[in-house]
Scaffold this motif. Structure first.
Motif, PDB file in Angstrom:
ATOM      1  N   MET A 171      -5.533  -1.936  21.420  1.00 47.32           N
ATOM      2  CA  MET A 171      -6.575  -1.611  20.452  1.00 47.32           C
ATOM      3  C   MET A 171      -5.963  -1.409  19.069  1.00 47.32           C
ATOM      4  O   MET A 171      -5.002  -0.649  18.896  1.00 47.32           O
ATOM      5  CB  MET A 171      -7.296  -0.326  20.875  1.00 47.32           C
ATOM      6  N   LEU A 172      -6.548  -2.100  18.088  1.00 50.33           N
ATOM      7  CA  LEU A 172      -6.136  -1.963  16.696  1.00 50.33           C
ATOM      8  C   LEU A 172      -7.375  -1.822  15.821  1.00 50.33           C
ATOM      9  O   LEU A 172      -8.490  -2.151  16.244  1.00 50.33           O
ATOM     10  CB  LEU A 172      -5.334  -3.183  16.234  1.00 50.33           C
ATOM     11  N   HIS A 173      -7.161  -1.371  14.607  1.00 53.08           N
ATOM     12  CA  HIS A 173      -8.230  -1.308  13.617  1.00 53.08           C
ATOM     13  C   HIS A 173      -7.766  -2.015  12.341  1.00 53.08           C
ATOM     14  O   HIS A 173      -8.028  -3.180  12.154  1.00 53.08           O
ATOM     15  CB  HIS A 173      -8.635   0.138  13.346  1.00 53.08           C
ATOM     16  N   HIS A 174      -7.064  -1.281  11.469  1.00 52.16           N
ATOM     17  CA  HIS A 174      -6.551  -1.860  10.230  1.00 52.16           C
ATOM     18  C   HIS A 174      -5.156  -2.436  10.417  1.00 52.16           C
ATOM     19  O   HIS A 174      -4.330  -1.865  11.139  1.00 52.16           O
ATOM     20  CB  HIS A 174      -6.447  -0.792   9.140  1.00 52.16           C
ATOM     21  N   VAL A 175      -4.869  -3.526   9.718  1.00 53.61           N
ATOM     22  CA  VAL A 175      -3.497  -4.014   9.540  1.00 53.61           C
ATOM     23  C   VAL A 175      -3.306  -4.193   8.044  1.00 53.61           C
ATOM     24  O   VAL A 175      -3.944  -5.047   7.409  1.00 53.61           O
ATOM     25  CB  VAL A 175      -3.252  -5.338  10.287  1.00 53.61           C
ATOM     26  N   ARG A 176      -2.448  -3.370   7.444  1.00 55.00           N
ATOM     27  CA  ARG A 176      -2.206  -3.449   6.004  1.00 55.00           C
ATOM     28  C   ARG A 176      -0.913  -2.720   5.685  1.00 55.00           C
ATOM     29  O   ARG A 176      -0.371  -2.006   6.531  1.00 55.00           O
ATOM     30  CB  ARG A 176      -3.372  -2.856   5.226  1.00 55.00           C
ATOM     31  N   GLU A 177      -0.433  -2.912   4.468  1.00 55.55           N
ATOM     32  CA  GLU A 177       0.805  -2.267   4.071  1.00 55.55           C
ATOM     33  C   GLU A 177       0.640  -0.752   4.102  1.00 55.55           C
ATOM     34  O   GLU A 177      -0.441  -0.220   3.869  1.00 55.55           O
ATOM     35  CB  GLU A 177       1.219  -2.725   2.663  1.00 55.55           C
ATOM     36  N   ALA A 178       1.746  -0.070   4.388  1.00 54.37           N
ATOM     37  CA  ALA A 178       1.714   1.388   4.487  1.00 54.37           C
ATOM     38  C   ALA A 178       1.323   1.997   3.151  1.00 54.37           C
ATOM     39  O   ALA A 178       1.755   1.538   2.091  1.00 54.37           O
ATOM     40  CB  ALA A 178       3.077   1.905   4.927  1.00 54.37           C
ATOM     41  N   ARG A 179       0.487   3.031   3.211  1.00 49.70           N
ATOM     42  CA  ARG A 179       0.073   3.748   2.008  1.00 49.70           C
ATOM     43  C   ARG A 179       0.977   4.965   1.800  1.00 49.70           C
ATOM     44  O   ARG A 179       1.378   5.604   2.764  1.00 49.70           O
ATOM     45  CB  ARG A 179      -1.379   4.197   2.139  1.00 49.70           C
ATOM     46  N   PRO A 180       1.269   5.322   0.546  1.00 47.89           N
ATOM     47  CA  PRO A 180       2.158   6.456   0.287  1.00 47.89           C
ATOM     48  C   PRO A 180       1.467   7.815   0.338  1.00 47.89           C
ATOM     49  O   PRO A 180       2.144   8.845   0.293  1.00 47.89           O
ATOM     50  CB  PRO A 180       2.662   6.169  -1.137  1.00 47.89           C
ATOM     51  N   ASP A 181       0.131   7.843   0.453  1.00 49.04           N
ATOM     52  CA  ASP A 181      -0.614   9.096   0.379  1.00 49.04           C
ATOM     53  C   ASP A 181      -0.140  10.089   1.440  1.00 49.04           C
ATOM     54  O   ASP A 181      -0.004   9.740   2.612  1.00 49.04           O
ATOM     55  CB  ASP A 181      -2.111   8.843   0.582  1.00 49.04           C
ATOM     56  N   ALA A 182       0.065  11.341   1.022  1.00 49.33           N
ATOM     57  CA  ALA A 182       0.467  12.372   1.977  1.00 49.33           C
ATOM     58  C   ALA A 182      -0.688  12.746   2.900  1.00 49.33           C
ATOM     59  O   ALA A 182      -0.466  13.065   4.074  1.00 49.33           O
ATOM     60  CB  ALA A 182       0.961  13.609   1.220  1.00 49.33           C
ATOM     61  N   PHE A 183      -1.904  12.711   2.379  1.00 48.24           N
ATOM     62  CA  PHE A 183      -3.089  13.046   3.172  1.00 48.24           C
ATOM     63  C   PHE A 183      -3.708  11.766   3.711  1.00 48.24           C
ATOM     64  O   PHE A 183      -4.297  10.977   2.975  1.00 48.24           O
ATOM     65  CB  PHE A 183      -4.098  13.808   2.308  1.00 48.24           C
ATOM     66  N   GLN A 184      -3.537  11.527   5.001  1.00 49.78           N
ATOM     67  CA  GLN A 184      -4.093  10.342   5.653  1.00 49.78           C
ATOM     68  C   GLN A 184      -4.586  10.723   7.057  1.00 49.78           C
ATOM     69  O   GLN A 184      -3.934  10.424   8.057  1.00 49.78           O
ATOM     70  CB  GLN A 184      -3.057   9.231   5.763  1.00 49.78           C
ATOM     71  N   PRO A 185      -5.735  11.362   7.158  1.00 50.96           N
ATOM     72  CA  PRO A 185      -6.220  11.770   8.482  1.00 50.96           C
ATOM     73  C   PRO A 185      -6.588  10.608   9.388  1.00 50.96           C
ATOM     74  O   PRO A 185      -6.687  10.782  10.607  1.00 50.96           O
ATOM     75  CB  PRO A 185      -7.448  12.621   8.147  1.00 50.96           C
ATOM     76  N   ASN A 186      -6.787   9.427   8.802  1.00 55.20           N
ATOM     77  CA  ASN A 186      -7.089   8.238   9.604  1.00 55.20           C
ATOM     78  C   ASN A 186      -5.874   7.328   9.761  1.00 55.20           C
ATOM     79  O   ASN A 186      -6.014   6.142  10.077  1.00 55.20           O
ATOM     80  CB  ASN A 186      -8.244   7.458   8.960  1.00 55.20           C
ATOM     81  N   ARG A 187      -4.686   7.915   9.564  1.00 48.62           N
ATOM     82  CA  ARG A 187      -3.451   7.129   9.640  1.00 48.62           C
ATOM     83  C   ARG A 187      -3.303   6.425  10.982  1.00 48.62           C
ATOM     84  O   ARG A 187      -2.742   5.327  11.072  1.00 48.62           O
ATOM     85  CB  ARG A 187      -2.247   8.047   9.408  1.00 48.62           C
ATOM     86  N   HIS A 188      -3.798   7.047  12.052  1.00 47.16           N
ATOM     87  CA  HIS A 188      -3.624   6.461  13.384  1.00 47.16           C
ATOM     88  C   HIS A 188      -4.339   5.124  13.528  1.00 47.16           C
ATOM     89  O   HIS A 188      -4.059   4.354  14.438  1.00 47.16           O
ATOM     90  CB  HIS A 188      -4.120   7.433  14.455  1.00 47.16           C
ATOM     91  N   LEU A 189      -5.253   4.821  12.590  1.00 44.42           N
ATOM     92  CA  LEU A 189      -6.013   3.569  12.663  1.00 44.42           C
ATOM     93  C   LEU A 189      -5.351   2.428  11.896  1.00 44.42           C
ATOM     94  O   LEU A 189      -5.925   1.343  11.815  1.00 44.42           O
ATOM     95  CB  LEU A 189      -7.432   3.786  12.104  1.00 44.42           C
TER      96      LEU A 189
END
Length: 364
Positions: free
Chosen positions: A36-54
């Motif tokens: 199961m996957l959702h997003h595929v994109r370059e890593a974001r630098p944001d410290a706050f990423q509650p949806n990082r697992h997606l």
């Protein structure tokens, strides 16, 4: 890294270092795996990423495909996997790649990688998201909290503080639980629309930024490498709806897909991953409608027992918090899921108490 993530990372490190999962593999790995996957994109630098697992990177997607194949698995279309599961034929092990919701990066970033690698995949499309009539509430909530130091929520006389990263994460978890556990599905969307209006977030623009439109879905659907599956219309947690409303949401999604794509999908993915979001009642509705399979987000590999009920298939999350080739190897042994089930059984009093663990995140 939170305590839970540290614990899981340590567990994977122990399994990999000791070789214990390989010892268990003959008993736990099953016949296949649906990823199961959702997003595929370059890593974001944001410290706050509650949806990082997606979110995973295109580099990790390539690594995952390579590791799956290196472990002796053939990546096949979902149709073929369901046929093999039902037939129980041979020793061939197989994997299926699936993407939920209908994000544009599935087309622009994931598709070129998988096309090059000749890896079939399925995209489960929530038609309301493509129509822009359904809200990406989990991403809207992240954006609102990220851009504010205090969020006033329904009934709050004092705002919820969200200045530091820790406060923002606590605020997100509190409000997400409120939206998914205390409100019904319709009220949930009313509240997120009110919040978006209050804090100046354009929900339509957010959808346009992140989601495919129908022309883009058709571009994917035109390639035989790609299967388009159903994911409801409004992306509701089906088990929280009355049976008639759940059926209507499923059928509305089918009607829209048939109108836009000219064919009716055979495979379905339940929105969300918590126990409150799926039920045997919904599986019966899907079976009656005529789906060939339905995938959950309950963690696990495919076993022969799953052939008895292809309306409740487990999946393996390629989780953005654990983008490591060794983790993919561990998943394919099936050992982490067997150990998780054993731990859950022990925690429930060895079957005396029942209930699903909240250990795994929702896939909103």
């Amino acid at each position: 890294m939170g305590i839970r993530q540290q614990a899981i990372t340590s567990a994977f490190r122990v399994l990999n270092g000791t070789g214990f999962s390989k010892m268990l593999a003959p008993f736990t790995q099953g016949c296949g795996a649906v990823f199961m996957l959702h997003h595929v994109r370059e890593a974001r630098p944001d410290a706050f990423q509650p949806n990082r697992h997606l979110e995973i990177t295109p580099e990790f997607l390539r690594i995952a495909v390579e590791r799956i194949r290196a472990n002796g698995y053939e990546i096949i279309a979902l149709d073929e996997a369901i046929d093999l599961l039902k037939s129980g034929y041979g020793d061939q092990r197989y994997a299926v790649l699936t993407f939920d919701d209908g994000y544009r990066d599935n087309l622009e970033i994931a598709y070129p990688v998988l096309k090059e690698l000749q890896a079939p995949f399925t995209v489960f499309v929530a038609t309301g998201l493509i129509d822009r009539s359904t809200e990406l509430w989990w991403i809207a909530l992240e954006r609102i909290i990220a851009e504010n130091d205090e969020v006033f929520f329904t009934g709050d006389t004092d705002g919820v503080p969200c200045r530091s990263v820790a406060e923002k994460e606590a605020c997100f978890n509190r409000l997400a639980d409120y939206l998914t556990l205390e409100l019904d599905e319709l009220d949930q969307r009313k509240v997120i629309r009110a919040l978006a209006e209050k804090y100046g977030l354009d929900l339509w623009a957010l959808a346009d930024e992140l989601l495919m439109d129908w022309d883009e879905v058709r571009r994917l659907a035109s390639d035989p490498l790609v299967t388009i599956g159903a994911h409801t219309h409004d992306h509701f947690a089906l088990a929280r709806l009355e049976a008639s409303a759940a059926r209507d949401d499923i059928l509305k999604g089918l009607t829209r897909m048939e109108a836009e794509l000219g064919r009716r999908p055979k495979h379905f993915a339940y929105p969300y991953g918590k126990s409150y979001a799926i039920s045997l009642r919904d599986a019966a509705i899907l079976r009656e409608i005529g789906f060939a399979s339905a995938v959950t987000t309950l963690p696990g590999v495919l076993q022969s027992v799953n052939a008895r009920d292809p309306m409740m298939l487990p999946r393996v999350s390629l989780n953005g918090c654990y983008q490591d080739a060794a983790v993919v190897d561990q998943y394919l042994t099936g050992a982490p899921f067997a150990l998780y089930r054993a731990a859950r059984w022990a925690a429930s009093g060895f079957g005396v108490r029942s209930g699903f663990s909240r250990f795994f995140p929702s896939t909103r």
